[in-house]
Design an enzyme around this catalytic site. Sequence first.
Site, PDB file in Angstrom:
ATOM      1  N   ILE A 145      -5.871  -1.014  -3.446  1.00 47.95           N
ATOM      2  CA  ILE A 145      -4.825  -1.967  -3.060  1.00 47.95           C
ATOM      3  C   ILE A 145      -5.131  -3.362  -3.626  1.00 47.95           C
ATOM      4  O   ILE A 145      -6.090  -4.031  -3.222  1.00 47.95           O
ATOM      5  CB  ILE A 145      -4.644  -1.994  -1.526  1.00 47.95           C
ATOM      6  CG1 ILE A 145      -4.336  -0.576  -1.031  1.00 47.95           C
ATOM      7  CG2 ILE A 145      -3.553  -2.984  -1.122  1.00 47.95           C
ATOM      8  CD1 ILE A 145      -3.153   0.123  -1.748  1.00 47.95           C
ATOM      9  N   GLU A 182      -2.921   6.596  -1.900  1.00 46.05           N
ATOM     10  CA  GLU A 182      -3.978   7.003  -0.951  1.00 46.05           C
ATOM     11  C   GLU A 182      -5.088   7.722  -1.714  1.00 46.05           C
ATOM     12  O   GLU A 182      -4.926   8.029  -2.898  1.00 46.05           O
ATOM     13  CB  GLU A 182      -3.373   7.912   0.125  1.00 46.05           C
ATOM     14  CG  GLU A 182      -2.239   7.195   0.852  1.00 46.05           C
ATOM     15  CD  GLU A 182      -1.736   7.924   2.087  1.00 46.05           C
ATOM     16  OE1 GLU A 182      -2.112   9.096   2.300  1.00 46.05           O
ATOM     17  OE2 GLU A 182      -0.955   7.304   2.834  1.00 46.05           O
ATOM     18  N   GLN A 209     -10.604  -4.945 -33.792  1.00 45.92           N
ATOM     19  CA  GLN A 209     -10.927  -4.473 -35.153  1.00 45.92           C
ATOM     20  C   GLN A 209     -10.856  -5.618 -36.157  1.00 45.92           C
ATOM     21  O   GLN A 209     -11.751  -5.790 -36.981  1.00 45.92           O
ATOM     22  CB  GLN A 209      -9.947  -3.349 -35.526  1.00 45.92           C
ATOM     23  CG  GLN A 209     -10.401  -2.506 -36.691  1.00 45.92           C
ATOM     24  CD  GLN A 209     -11.660  -1.697 -36.352  1.00 45.92           C
ATOM     25  OE1 GLN A 209     -11.932  -1.418 -35.194  1.00 45.92           O
ATOM     26  NE2 GLN A 209     -12.439  -1.369 -37.366  1.00 45.92           N
ATOM     27  N   SER A 222       1.507   6.397 -17.585  1.00 43.04           N
ATOM     28  CA  SER A 222       2.358   6.686 -18.753  1.00 43.04           C
ATOM     29  C   SER A 222       2.974   8.085 -18.632  1.00 43.04           C
ATOM     30  O   SER A 222       4.130   8.295 -19.001  1.00 43.04           O
ATOM     31  CB  SER A 222       1.528   6.602 -20.039  1.00 43.04           C
ATOM     32  OG  SER A 222       1.267   5.256 -20.359  1.00 43.04           O
ATOM     33  N   GLU A 261       1.190   1.363 -11.087  1.00 44.66           N
ATOM     34  CA  GLU A 261       2.646   1.398 -10.860  1.00 44.66           C
ATOM     35  C   GLU A 261       3.320   2.518 -11.660  1.00 44.66           C
ATOM     36  O   GLU A 261       4.405   2.352 -12.215  1.00 44.66           O
ATOM     37  CB  GLU A 261       3.269   0.024 -11.155  1.00 44.66           C
ATOM     38  CG  GLU A 261       2.675  -1.032 -10.226  1.00 44.66           C
ATOM     39  CD  GLU A 261       3.507  -2.289 -10.110  1.00 44.66           C
ATOM     40  OE1 GLU A 261       4.722  -2.234 -10.311  1.00 44.66           O
ATOM     41  OE2 GLU A 261       2.909  -3.333  -9.783  1.00 44.66           O
ATOM     42  N   GLY A 274       0.797  -1.226   0.000  1.00 41.09           N
ATOM     43  CA  GLY A 274       0.000   0.000   0.000  1.00 41.09           C
ATOM     44  C   GLY A 274       0.826   1.270   0.000  1.00 41.09           C
ATOM     45  O   GLY A 274       1.451   1.612   1.016  1.00 41.09           O
ATOM     46  N   LEU A 275       0.798   1.952  -1.143  1.00 38.32           N
ATOM     47  CA  LEU A 275       1.445   3.261  -1.257  1.00 38.32           C
ATOM     48  C   LEU A 275       0.385   4.324  -1.553  1.00 38.32           C
ATOM     49  O   LEU A 275       0.296   5.348  -0.870  1.00 38.32           O
ATOM     50  CB  LEU A 275       2.490   3.204  -2.392  1.00 38.32           C
ATOM     51  CG  LEU A 275       3.312   4.463  -2.656  1.00 38.32           C
ATOM     52  CD1 LEU A 275       4.244   4.764  -1.476  1.00 38.32           C
ATOM     53  CD2 LEU A 275       4.153   4.309  -3.928  1.00 38.32           C
ATOM     54  N   SER A 300       0.116   9.396  -8.149  1.00 39.45           N
ATOM     55  CA  SER A 300       1.368   9.730  -8.850  1.00 39.45           C
ATOM     56  C   SER A 300       2.326  10.456  -7.910  1.00 39.45           C
ATOM     57  O   SER A 300       3.533  10.184  -7.902  1.00 39.45           O
ATOM     58  CB  SER A 300       1.074  10.636 -10.048  1.00 39.45           C
ATOM     59  OG  SER A 300       0.156  10.025 -10.910  1.00 39.45           O
TER      60      SER A 300
END
Length: 382
Positions: free
Chosen positions: A157, A127, A337, A367, A364, A124-125, A132
Site C-alpha cells: 500500500i 492483498e 546505454q 501490462s 495499477e 487498499g485493494l 491482478s
Amino acid sequence: MNFELSDELVTLRDAVRKFAQEVIAPNARAWDRDGDIPDEVYGQLGELGLMGLAVPAELNGSGLSQLGSTVVIEEIARHCGATALMLCAHNGLCISHLLVAASDEQKRRYLPKLATGEHIGAWGLTETTCGSDAAALQTTAVADGNEWVINGNKMFITNGGKADLFVIMAVTDPGGERGRNISAFLVESGTKGLLVGNKEDKMGVRASNTVPLTFEDLRVPKGNLCGRLGEGYKDAMKVLNGGRASIAALSVGLGRGALEEALAYAQQRETFGKLLVEHQAVQFMLADMAVDVDAARLLVRRAATLRDAGESSRIEAAIAKLFASEMATRAALNAIQICGGYGYMKDMPVERYMRDAKLMEIGEGTSQIQRLVIARWLLDED
Ligand SMILES: Cc1cc2nc3c(=O)[nH]c(=O)nc-3n(C[C@H](O)[C@H](O)[C@H](O)COP(=O)(O)OP(=O)(O)OC[C@H]3O[C@@H](n4cnc5c(N)ncnc54)[C@H](O)[C@@H]3O)c2cc1C
C-alpha cells in the site's frame, strides 16, 4: 480531438516544472537512497496545490481536470518517480475514490485536509493472496450494531506508513456475486486494530512509502462506508481507470527524463573524435526515444480528454498505460546505454529512472492485465 494545453495549464506546467527542477531534482537521489520523501515536501506540494489536484476549490483543492493532473504528474516524474507515485496514490487513488463515491458529508470531512497535504491518503485493494485478480480479495467487513468490523490484510500500500486516511476494499457479502460483494470503507490512521507493517525495501520508486496492512477486528462507524453497499469493486475499477492515465503520465515523465539526460550527455561526450550525438546510431536511438515519448504523451492526453468530457476512457487508459509504461522502461534502458558506464552509476539519474519505470508495468494493473482488457474489447467480450 484537440491536445493543445490551455494558457492556464501552460502556466501551471511551467510553475510545476520550476518547482521540480529547483526542489525535487537536486534531492531525488538522496530520497531514493534514504527511502523517504521528507515530511516538509508534502507541505510544499500542498502549497503548490498538488495534493488536491482534482478536489474542488471550495474544499481547498485545485479543481483540475484529468488532463491538468496528467500534466502535473509528468513534470514531477521527470525528476522523481517516487514523488510522482506518492502523488498518484494520494490524488489518483484515495482522493479519487472519495470524489467518485463518498457522500457530501464525507467529502467535507476528509477532502479539505487531504487537499492541502495536511493529511495523506492511501488506497487498499491488493492483498497478500491477490493483486491482478482483485475481485478475489478476502478481507471482510461484517456489520455489528452501528459499526463495521474489518478483518484481513492489504499488501503493497503506497503511502500506507504515512497515511491519515485509508480507503479499504472489503467483502461485505461473502456468498454474493463476485465483484458485487465488495464495499469500500474509510479508515482513519490510529484506529484500534489497524496494524501498519514495515516499509518494503523496493527496487525502485524507493522514496515512496510502501507497506502491508493488517486488520484485526478493526471497527469503523457505519457511516464510514464509502459509496453504496456492494459497489466498492465497481467504484475501485472507475478509480483505476483514472489512476491508469496518471501512471501513464508518470511514465511519460520518466521517459522524457531519460531522453533529456541521454541527449545532454551525448552532446558533450566524445568518442572516436566526434561527439556521441554525431554518431548516427546514437542519433537513431535518441530519435526513437523522442517518438516513443511523444506517442505516449498523446495517448495519455486522449485518455484524459475523453474522461474530462465524461466519455468512457477505459480502453484508452489501458492503451496509454500499457504503451507508456513499457516505453519508459525502454527509454531508460536506452539512456543507460547511451551514457555507457556513467549511465550505470548512481551519479546519473538514468539508472534510477529505469528502476522506477519498471514499477509502472506492474502497479495499477500489470501490462498483462492491460493486454487482457484491450483483447477483451477487441473480441467484444466485455
Ligand atoms: C511499489 C508498489 C506499490 C503499490 N501500490 C499499491 C497501492 O497503493 N494500493 C493497492 O491496492 N495496490 C498497490 N500495489 C499492488 C499492485 O497493484 C499489484 O502488485 C499488481 O496489481 C499486481 O498484482 P500482484 O503483485 O499480486 O501480481 P499477480 O496478480 O500475482 O500477478 C503475477 C504475474 O502474473 C501475471 N498475471 C496474472 N494474471 C494473469 C492473467 N490472467 N493472464 C496473464 N498474466 C497474468 C501478472 O501480469 C504478473 O506478471 C502496489 C504494488 C507495488 C509493487
